[in-house]
Design an enzyme around this catalytic site. Structure first.
Site, mmCIF file in Angstrom:
data_model
loop_
_atom_site.group_PDB
_atom_site.id
_atom_site.type_symbol
_atom_site.label_atom_id
_atom_site.label_comp_id
_atom_site.label_asym_id
_atom_site.label_seq_id
_atom_site.Cartn_x
_atom_site.Cartn_y
_atom_site.Cartn_z
ATOM 1 N N HIS A 1 3.960 -6.445 4.798
ATOM 2 C CA HIS A 1 3.181 -5.964 3.662
ATOM 3 C C HIS A 1 4.139 -5.538 2.550
ATOM 4 C CE1 HIS A 1 0.425 -3.254 1.428
ATOM 5 N NE2 HIS A 1 -0.512 -4.056 1.885
ATOM 6 N N SER B 1 -3.881 -10.410 0.661
ATOM 7 C CA SER B 1 -3.913 -8.962 0.832
ATOM 8 C C SER B 1 -4.514 -8.287 -0.387
ATOM 9 C CB SER B 1 -2.491 -8.436 1.062
ATOM 10 O OG SER B 1 -2.468 -7.030 1.033
ATOM 11 N N ALA B 2 -5.325 -7.246 -0.147
ATOM 12 C CA ALA B 2 -5.950 -6.531 -1.261
ATOM 13 C C ALA B 2 -4.915 -5.932 -2.206
ATOM 14 C CB ALA B 2 -6.865 -5.436 -0.723
ATOM 15 N N CYS B 3 -3.752 -5.552 -1.681
ATOM 16 C CA CYS B 3 -2.726 -4.910 -2.504
ATOM 17 C C CYS B 3 -2.058 -5.881 -3.470
ATOM 18 C CB CYS B 3 -1.681 -4.257 -1.609
ATOM 19 S SG CYS B 3 -2.342 -2.883 -0.646
ATOM 20 N N THR B 4 -2.216 -7.182 -3.230
ATOM 21 C CA THR B 4 -1.595 -8.168 -4.120
ATOM 22 C C THR B 4 -2.611 -9.134 -4.696
ATOM 23 O OG1 THR B 4 -1.118 -9.575 -2.183
ATOM 24 C CG2 THR B 4 0.617 -8.080 -2.910
#
Length: 382
Positions: free
Chosen positions: A99, A322-325
């Site tokens: 991550h 991924s939600a963070c990217t």
């Protein structure tokens, strides 16, 4: 609505909310205060520590340090361990599919003079243990391998990696954000030195996470201040979120076996139905994957278009990467690392199950996916 994005955010379990709600209302004391309200808050934090420790079979509750997020736990693990043990060496190894909250702290340390290396994976996303063994040196301080990847669902050979890492005298950090509460984790049997867990991913409130630190492992704080959490994470504890995480961990430990079987049956049916669509492919390992995780790629269309169409026309929420990217237009570094071309990586869809999902969702998703893919391909320039 069919919610299939539990890898990015899990609804708070109503039982958790009922349990922890009193720490927002009646029992609102500061855990550092010595009067009754403060002592009650302190007790709630310590009971939560017991619950989280039991979930991962930690030696004692004192091995659990609460933080504000999984990102913070990963930073404390990577930065704190590397900085505290720099006399041993400045070598850092991380898997290439970690991550970004692991990759970016490691890259930041590289700017400060640390030696950073990346462990490759095969086309299923399984880390190359031979490469890991070959590139570990006496100067390697910390290695980071996730327990399971949140984009492709692959579960890593953590126990085997730990044996290799310890043989060379390094520490192993494992990001278990996606795996915590989904599959059994035993930090002692797995040989894990540091382990990251997220409260929200267990069904607790946002605002609490934890880092397990094996007894004897020395870590330097990255947030100095009042000395809370054994001086490793200063700042007044978010008692509501921490207590909620502890209760969510307790529930997860009790219900995990049944939920694994239930979600795996739905997952397998979902995979079978979606793969009937022409030019659709499963990503990640077909067998060694999270029981609630199904991930795909579709040729000649964009994952973002699939996501928006499913949400707008069918009320189905999925993810693409991924939600963070997800706000970047760049293809997922995870999908590129498993050997996909840029155009293939752009057509990814991730479906992650939770307690709200049932087998009745499968035919709805199957119909929606087929109609969406057919429609998008009919207007695609590819």
């Amino acid at each position: 609505m069919v919610y299939l994005d539990h890898a990015s955010s899990v609804p708070v379990d109503p039982r958790v909310l009922a349990f922890a709600g009193r720490y927002l209302k009646e029992e609102y004391g500061n855990p550092s205060s010595l009067y009754a309200l403060g002592l009650s808050a302190k007790q709630a934090v310590e009971e939560a520590r017991v619950g989280v420790a039991a979930l991962v079979h930690a030696e004692t509750p004192s091995t659990i340090v609460f933080t504000g997020s999984a990102t913070e736990s990963n930073n404390l693990a990577i930065r704190g361990t590397a900085l505290r043990n720099r006399k041993k060496g400045k070598g850092i190894l991380v898997s290439v599919i970690e991550h970004v909250s692991v990759l970016n702290p490691a890259k930041d340390l590289q700017k400060q003079g640390f030696d950073l290396g990346f462990v490759p994976v095969d086309h299923y996303g399984v880390v190359d243990l031979g490469f890991l063994e070959e590139h570990l040196t006496p100067g390697t301080t910390i290695v980071s391998v996730n327990y399971a990847n949140d984009e492709i669902g692959t579960v890593e050979p953590v126990r085997e990696a730990a044996a290799i890492v310890h043989e060379k005298g390094a520490f192993l950090h494992v990001n278990a954000t996606a795996a915590g509460g989904r599959i059994p984790i035993d930090v002692q049997k797995d040989g894990i030195d540091l382990l990251t867990l997220s409260g929200n991913d267990l069904g607790g409130p946002r605002g609490a996470a934890a880092l397990y630190i094996r007894p004897g492992v020395k870590v330097q704080t990255v947030i100095p201040g009042g000395g809370q959490e054994k001086g490793l994470r200063s700042g007044t504890e978010n008692v509501f979120a921490v207590a909620g995480m502890g209760e969510a961990a307790r529930i997860a430990a009790l219900e995990m076996e049944g939920e694994m079987a239930r979600e795996k049956a739905i997952r397998d049916s979902l995979i079978e139905e979606v793969l009937t669509i022409e030019d659709s492919y499963l990503t990640g390992h077909p067998d060694f994957r999270l029981p609630n995780h199904a991930s795909f790629r579709f040729s000649r269309i964009e994952g973002e278009s699939i996501l928006l169409n499913l949400d707008t026309f069918f009320g189905i929420q999925v993810a693409t990467g991924s939600a963070c990217t997800s706000r970047t237009l760049e293809p997922s570094h995870v999908l590129l690392a498993i050997g996909l071309a840029h155009e293939e990586a752009h057509g990814s869809v991730v479906m992650s199950l939770g307690r709200s999902n049932a087998m009745d969702d499968v035919p709805l998703v199957r119909r929606a996916m087929k109609e969406t893919v057919t429609r998008l391909r009919s207007i695609s320039p590819l």
